[in-house]
Design an enzyme around this catalytic site. Sequence first.
Site, mmCIF file in Angstrom:
data_model
loop_
_atom_site.group_PDB
_atom_site.id
_atom_site.type_symbol
_atom_site.label_atom_id
_atom_site.label_comp_id
_atom_site.label_asym_id
_atom_site.label_seq_id
_atom_site.Cartn_x
_atom_site.Cartn_y
_atom_site.Cartn_z
ATOM 1 N N HIS A 466 29.086 18.846 24.783
ATOM 2 C CA HIS A 466 29.532 17.587 25.382
ATOM 3 C C HIS A 466 30.720 17.008 24.634
ATOM 4 C CE1 HIS A 466 29.374 13.185 25.921
ATOM 5 N NE2 HIS A 466 29.163 13.522 27.177
ATOM 6 N N CYS A 842 63.573 -0.165 33.655
ATOM 7 C CA CYS A 842 63.411 -0.073 32.200
ATOM 8 C C CYS A 842 62.147 -0.787 31.721
ATOM 9 C CB CYS A 842 64.641 -0.610 31.479
ATOM 10 S SG CYS A 842 64.948 -2.343 31.813
HETATM 11 C C1 PEP Z 1 61.057 -6.096 31.402
HETATM 12 O O1 PEP Z 1 60.862 -7.302 31.527
HETATM 13 O O2 PEP Z 1 60.563 -5.247 32.140
HETATM 14 C C2 PEP Z 1 61.924 -5.599 30.330
HETATM 15 C C3 PEP Z 1 62.231 -4.324 30.237
HETATM 16 O O3 PEP Z 1 62.329 -6.490 29.392
HETATM 17 P P1 PEP Z 1 61.379 -7.011 28.212
HETATM 18 O O4 PEP Z 1 60.168 -6.182 28.220
HETATM 19 O O5 PEP Z 1 62.186 -6.877 26.978
HETATM 20 O O6 PEP Z 1 61.167 -8.428 28.617
#
Ligand code: PEP
Length: 887
Positions: A466, A842
Site C-alpha cells: 500500500h 502570467c
Molecule cells: C496576477 O495578478 O496574476 C499576477 C501575475 O500578478 P501578481 O501575482 O504579482 O499580483
Amino acid sequence: MTHWVYSFSVGKAEGSARERDVLGGKGASLAEMARLGMPVPPGFTISTEVCRYFYANAHALPEGLDRQVDAALSQLEQLLEQKLGDGERPMLVSVRSGARESMPGMLDTVLNLGMNDDTAAAIAKATGNAVFAYDSYRRFIQMYGSVVMDIDASLFEDEIALVKANAGVARDGDLGEDDWKAVIERFKRLVRTELDEDFPEEPRVQLWGAIRAVLKSWMNPRAVTFRALHRIPEEWGTAVTVQSMVFGNMGEGSATGVAFTRDPTTGEDRLYGEFLPNAQGEDVVGGARTPHPLTRTEQTTTDIAPMDIAMPVTYQELRTVAKRLEDHYREMQDIEFTVEAGKLWLLQSRPGKRTPRAAIRIAVEMAEKGVISKPEALKRIDPASLEQLLHPMVAPDIERIVIGRGLPASPGAATGEIVFTSEAAEKALTDGRKAILVRPETSPEDIHGMHASQGILTTHGGTTSHAAVVARGMGKPCISGAGTIRIDMEAGLLITGGKKLKAGDVITIDGTSGEVLLGELPTVQPELSGDFATLMQWADEIRRMKVRTNAESAEEAETALEFGAEGIGLCRTERMFYDDDRIRAVRNFILAADDAERQSALEQLREMQKADFLQLFEIMGGLPVTIRLFDPPLHEFLPRTVPEMHDLAAAMNIDVERVRRKVEDLHEINPMLGNRGVRLAICFPELIDMQTLAIFEAVMEAGEITGEAVVPEIMVPLVAYERELKYIKDRIDVIAASVVNQWGRSFTYLVGTMIELPRAAIRADLIAESSEFFSFGTNDLTQSTFGISRDDAAVYLNEYLRKGVIDRDPFLTIDVEGVGEFVHMACERGKRTRPDITLGICGEHGGDPASIAFCESAGLHYVSCSPYRVPVARLAAAQATLAASEM
Ligand code: PEP
Ligand code: MG
C-alpha cells in the site's frame, strides 16, 4: 429487462474492456481477458448501474436482480461442476468491488465465500489438506465478520493470538487443523457476543450480505476522501464481481503475486514483480509478509528463491501472457495472478502505476518502436508529474550515514522529522514542519498522513505494498520493507543497528536507492537528458503556444532556460527590492523629507535596477523579457510593529514619529484594492520613471555587450481605465525619446498592460489603443472577479471543496465560466483594435495543465509560469494543441 449481470468465462464474455463505465475496471478487464482466452476464473459482474440504483433507492436492490444473479450462478455451477454450499463439491466465490478508476484498498472485498462447517469438511476431504480448508474458513469468517458484519478486525486477531499462545507457536503458518478449528469456534462465539446473532452458514445469505457490503463500501469515509482527492465522481458507483475462487494458499505449488510488464520505477522493459508462495492475494498487498521477487535482483538475498527458480514453468507461462496483454493493450500492464496447484490464473490486468521517469521511458520506447504514435506518447504523460522529476536527489558525492535499507519504492529524496503516526504528520504540516512518516506498514487510513508528509518509510511490505503504490501515485519518495529497522511504537523509537532515534529526529530517505540516512543532506538537480529530452522535443514540435517563465533573479532565469523557457513573461520588479541594501533605499524614498533626499534614493535604486535588468537581458540573450513596473502598495516596505519602527528610525537616524506618521498615512483598510499598480505609478510617477530609465539604459548597455538587440516589454499592472495606461505610456515614450537622444541610437520597446481587473477586460478594445500586448494576471483577475482575497481565501475555499460546493480551487485552476469569460472578452475586444496584439498569461494558472488547455482555446500566444513548471507547461501546451486538433 435491464441487463444487470454480465457473465464471463475463458473464451467468452458479455462485455469487454470498452465497458468500464458499466463493468468497472476489474469487471471490464476480466471480460476482456476472458475474450482473449486468458486463464481467468469464471464469474459474473453486477453492473455499476445497480450501485446507482442502490443509493437512489435507500439501499434497495432493483427488481429482477436476484433472478439474474441466480441464473448467472447456476451457469457458473454447471461450468465448474460445483455447487454453492454443496456438501460434496462446494463452489467458493470471491465478491470484489471494481470502480471505473482504480481505488486501491478503498472498497471492500470478501474472499472464500460459501464456506461453512459442511463445505469446509468437503474441501478438507477433496484436497486432502485440512489445514488449508480450515485456514480458508477462518479467513472467510474474519473477512466477512469485519467487512460485512462490521466487527472490529482486531478482535479476530486477538483470538488468533490466544490460540497461538495456547499452542505455543509464533507464526500463523505453524497452526494445525485443530488449532484452526478452535479459532473458528472462537470467531463464531465472538460474532454471537458482538451482534447477538449467529454467523450465517447459508451461502446465499452470505452472498447477498457481501454484495450489499461491497455496494455500501462505495460511501465509506476513506473512499469518499480518495474520490475527492482524485476527482472521481460519486455517481460512477462500483461494480461487484462474483468470481469462482482460486487458491494461492493450497500448499507449495501455489502462490499469489503481482507482475508488471515493465519495471514501474525505471520503466525498463522486463517482467517485474513479486510473489508469495502459499499465500492469498491480501497477503501481498497487505504488506504483512515481505514477498519474493519474480527474478533475482541485486537486492535479493540468497535464501529467497525468485519465481523463475521456484516455479520455472509457471513463470514462463506468466511471461508469455504478460507480453500478450501488453501487446493487446499497447500499454504497460499490472497483472494480479494466482497459481493454484501449479495452474496459473489471472485475476486482473490494468495499466500499471509507475513513476514519472518510468512513464516517460515507456512512452518514448513504445513510440520509438512504433507501438504507439508520438502524440499518443505525449498524451500518456501527466504534465504535472514532470515537476517531480525536476526535484532534487541526494547529492552523489556527499558522505552518507546509512542507518537502514529498504526497497526503493518511489524515487527522490525527502528530509524531515520522524513521525510515527498520520496524526503527527498532519500536526507537523500544520505547524510548518517537514515530516517523514515512519510506520511498520501503511493502510488506507493513513492517506492523510502520507499527504501531509514529505516521504514514507515502512519496515514491512514490498514495492507493491500500500505504502509503495500510494506514494508513487502521490509522487512522494518512499522506502518500503526496511527490515533492518525496528519500530517500537510504545516507546516512540526507531531502532536500527544500535542507534535509537525518536520522534522529531531528522532523517533523509533516498527513495531511489532505498537508503535511510541520518540527518539532512544536500541535494542536486537530476539530469534532464535522454528520454525526458526526447519527450520534450516532441512536445516542442507539436505545441502552438510559447512557454515563458516568471523570474526575477539570475538563478531563476538560468534554471528556467535550462528547462526550456522561451523568454520571461513576468519580472516582478518589486521583488528585486527586498534585499537589505535595496529595502533601505526604498525606505529612504518613502520616508524622504524633501525632494533632494527622494532624488538621491531614486538614484541609488536606478543603479541597482539597471544592473538587475542588464543581467537578465544578458542571460536571456535576445529572448523576450517582460518587465512589470512596481506593483504592491508602499506600506509593504515599512515596518508593522512599534519596536520595528523604532529600529528603523534608529537605523536611518530619523525621528520615530516620522516613521509612525508615514505608516499611518499609507495604512489602507483594503490594501489589495488600494493604492498599488498603475494607481501608485500615477501618484508617484518618479518611481516608475526611474524604473523605465533603468530598463532603457540596461537595454543600451546589453546591446553593446551581447551585440543582440534587446526588445524590452514594459508592462503596467492593475490597469482599469484606458486613460491610466495612456498616462503612463506617454511618460514611457518621453523617457525613451530622451534615452535615444542621449545615446544617439534608436531602439525598439513594447508597452503593454496586464489584464487583471474586470473593467480592463470589458474596456479591452480601448485599452488596446495604448497596449501592444496583454498579459492576463489571473491571480488578481480571479480575486477581482470573485471579490475574494487571494491571500485569505484558502480557509473557506477548502471548506467549499470539502463540501462539494466547488470542484477546484479557482486560484489553482482557472474558473473557465467566469474568469475565463473575461479572458475571452479581452482577447476578442483587444484584437478588434489591434489584430496583431500579443496575448499571454502570467498568473499562477500559466503552469497549471487544465488552465493551459483553456489558454489554448482562448488563442493565447504564450503562457508564463515559475521555472520548475516550464517543462510541465511545454507538455501541457502540446497536449492542448493535440486536443484542439482532435475537436
Ligand atoms: C496576477 O495578478 O496574476 C499576477 C501575475 O500578478 P501578481 O501575482 O504579482 O499580483
Ligand atoms: Mg497581479
